[in-house]
Scaffold this motif. Sequence first.
Motif, PDB file in Angstrom:
ATOM      1  N   LEU A 161      83.561 -70.419  43.452  1.00 37.57           N
ATOM      2  CA  LEU A 161      82.232 -70.994  43.234  1.00 37.57           C
ATOM      3  C   LEU A 161      81.900 -71.121  41.742  1.00 37.57           C
ATOM      4  O   LEU A 161      80.887 -71.713  41.379  1.00 37.57           O
ATOM      5  N   SER A 162      82.739 -70.551  40.911  1.00 40.60           N
ATOM      6  CA  SER A 162      82.468 -70.517  39.479  1.00 40.60           C
ATOM      7  C   SER A 162      82.415 -71.932  38.890  1.00 40.60           C
ATOM      8  O   SER A 162      83.227 -72.797  39.216  1.00 40.60           O
ATOM      9  N   ALA A 163      81.415 -72.149  38.033  1.00 37.69           N
ATOM     10  CA  ALA A 163      81.281 -73.420  37.313  1.00 37.69           C
ATOM     11  C   ALA A 163      81.108 -73.107  35.829  1.00 37.69           C
ATOM     12  O   ALA A 163      80.199 -72.358  35.450  1.00 37.69           O
ATOM     13  N   GLY A 212      73.806 -66.681  35.437  1.00 35.51           N
ATOM     14  CA  GLY A 212      72.796 -66.054  36.278  1.00 35.51           C
ATOM     15  C   GLY A 212      71.715 -65.409  35.443  1.00 35.51           C
ATOM     16  O   GLY A 212      70.583 -65.250  35.894  1.00 35.51           O
ATOM     17  N   ILE A 213      72.069 -65.012  34.231  1.00 37.77           N
ATOM     18  CA  ILE A 213      71.102 -64.391  33.335  1.00 37.77           C
ATOM     19  C   ILE A 213      71.538 -64.677  31.906  1.00 37.77           C
ATOM     20  O   ILE A 213      72.734 -64.698  31.599  1.00 37.77           O
ATOM     21  N   ALA A 254      75.133 -69.226  39.037  1.00 37.41           N
ATOM     22  CA  ALA A 254      73.687 -69.002  38.961  1.00 37.41           C
ATOM     23  C   ALA A 254      73.236 -67.975  40.000  1.00 37.41           C
ATOM     24  O   ALA A 254      73.895 -67.757  41.017  1.00 37.41           O
ATOM     25  N   GLN A 255      72.082 -67.363  39.726  1.00 37.35           N
ATOM     26  CA  GLN A 255      71.593 -66.308  40.597  1.00 37.35           C
ATOM     27  C   GLN A 255      71.402 -66.773  42.034  1.00 37.35           C
ATOM     28  O   GLN A 255      71.774 -66.069  42.971  1.00 37.35           O
ATOM     29  N   ARG A 279      72.831 -69.054  43.727  1.00 36.19           N
ATOM     30  CA  ARG A 279      74.094 -69.273  44.436  1.00 36.19           C
ATOM     31  C   ARG A 279      74.795 -67.955  44.738  1.00 36.19           C
ATOM     32  O   ARG A 279      75.457 -67.815  45.765  1.00 36.19           O
ATOM     33  N   VAL A 280      74.639 -66.981  43.856  1.00 37.30           N
ATOM     34  CA  VAL A 280      75.164 -65.640  44.142  1.00 37.30           C
ATOM     35  C   VAL A 280      74.470 -65.065  45.374  1.00 37.30           C
ATOM     36  O   VAL A 280      75.119 -64.511  46.278  1.00 37.30           O
ATOM     37  N   LEU A 281      73.152 -65.196  45.409  1.00 35.10           N
ATOM     38  CA  LEU A 281      72.375 -64.677  46.541  1.00 35.10           C
ATOM     39  C   LEU A 281      72.820 -65.320  47.849  1.00 35.10           C
ATOM     40  O   LEU A 281      73.077 -64.627  48.846  1.00 35.10           O
ATOM     41  N   ARG A 282      72.916 -66.639  47.860  1.00 36.78           N
ATOM     42  CA  ARG A 282      73.334 -67.324  49.081  1.00 36.78           C
ATOM     43  C   ARG A 282      74.735 -66.899  49.512  1.00 36.78           C
ATOM     44  O   ARG A 282      75.007 -66.703  50.699  1.00 36.78           O
ATOM     45  N   HIS A 283      75.614 -66.751  48.534  1.00 32.86           N
ATOM     46  CA  HIS A 283      77.009 -66.389  48.831  1.00 32.86           C
ATOM     47  C   HIS A 283      77.071 -65.048  49.567  1.00 32.86           C
ATOM     48  O   HIS A 283      77.692 -64.932  50.634  1.00 32.86           O
ATOM     49  N   TYR A 284      76.415 -64.038  49.021  1.00 37.25           N
ATOM     50  CA  TYR A 284      76.541 -62.704  49.616  1.00 37.25           C
ATOM     51  C   TYR A 284      75.719 -62.561  50.898  1.00 37.25           C
ATOM     52  O   TYR A 284      76.101 -61.803  51.800  1.00 37.25           O
TER      53      TYR A 284
END
Length: 532
Positions: A36-38, A43-44, A80-81, A83-88
């Motif tokens: 998923l990395s772009a 994210g911060i 981005a944050q 997308r991290v949230l959705r992923h996990y």
Amino acid sequence: MNYSDTDIRKHRHTDGKPNLRRFHQARWDEPVVMELSAEGERGILIPEAEQAVRDAAANVYDTLPSSMRRKNAPALPEIAQNRVLRHYLRLSQENLGADLQVDIGQGTCTMKYNPKINDQLAYSPKMAELHPLQDESTVQGILEVMHEFEKIIKAISGMDKASFQPRGGSAAIYANAAVIKKYHDAQGNTHKDEIITTMLSHPSDAACAKLFGFKIITLYPDDDGYPDIEALKAAVSERTAGLMITNPEDTGIFNPRIQEFVDIVHEVGGLCAYDQANANGLLGITRARDAGFDLCQFNLHKTFSTPHNSGGPAVGVQAVTKELVPYLPGPLVENDNGRYYLNDDLPHGIGKVAAFYGAASVVLRAYAWVMNLGAEGLKEVAEIAVLNNNYLMGEVLKIKGSSAPWAKGKRRIEQVRYSWEELHRDTGIHSEQLGLRMADYGLHYWTSHHPYLLPEPATFEPTESYSITDMDEYVRTLKAVTEEAYSNPAIVRSAPHNCPIHKIRHDNFDDPERWAVTWRAYCRKHADSSNG
């Protein structure tokens, strides 16, 4: 019970009885986070240090030895944050867990409810932002918690000193074996090179002792399922270094002659280690010291209601009599007139078995759990766990094809090792296949650890956390699955049907050439296979 056509509950019952819970697990075609990395996504955004700070710190990188400096920057995902949230969150939907289901089917692991208020304590910045290298004067609070919880462990076990350093049950068993070895070496007992255990104790008791070069002597159960005391008498000798045993064993059967076992080993100069990883049915009822044991261990992530977290973080508490205190792993938490400190001056100790001083947040959770319950509450935990287990056993044994071999007509403590040998003989369905079909209803089921001394095993442990409604739902579903095994074995044999993964290809696990435990290894092996 009569429901009107507008009653939203009517589909949940037939003839007034609850239907099986409908379940279908989420399935996402979810890439690993590295995919998923772009480049450039963040994210911060961390602000740059002020000039005065940069001047004071200088170039920290230059202070590192060249052998410790990276030649290339780490390949971390840029994402981005949101997308991290959705992923996990999507990954979490593809799992079964104790907070989602009735988790009775996890014998030997004591999967109980973990109070969320204890997690809140552990997540508090006062805990979460501590660092193990801080000066002791700045961490007096957590050191005090550890010191006070050690008193609780000593009261529960009857032992004189405890260490929280081991990072799990097997690590604490390893520490037990290390202490036994260190003690005998210190006494000049170089001839003591044998450890006695039992076939139905946890396998780590034999495995950890083997790591120290001990010869393992394994006692098998007698006709009633108890460790064979005559075999013990035949096994002990001047070479016996110790006994490492679980009681009750991983069948839930308590050995009423356990003190006699200890006395027999003590007569030849051996030490006795009590594996109490699953002490959930014993709290406040019996103690390791009362049976004459020299050392023991508890799993905080089992008996003391801290999360398993898929194997970590965890804490295996090792507790010993005063004769063995010098050999404990360090450091130990001590109190000097109200000042708590870590004592690492242990010249005869076995050394560290983990970095720093264990998982402090796990100790905090366990301490909070015990303080909330109190002494009487702890005993009630054990009483309800035993009551639940024996109720569940009575209901499971009503199911066609089930049995609970050994100790006929006797009660069990906190779990039962069942057998589906009759069902397999009648239908050809294995215990593992029943478990996969149970997953179609959102319920966990466990067979047992090896060796499969009992044919077609299943090991259930309801703990004190589950209500009679929960247990009835579990039994009702289990009964329905076994009825399918008799009436339509194909649907059980081909399960699971409602899970994100239908069947796992084990050939990938059996071939080390295909293993990839890091992203770089996966990319390298994938590239190799792509090139033929």
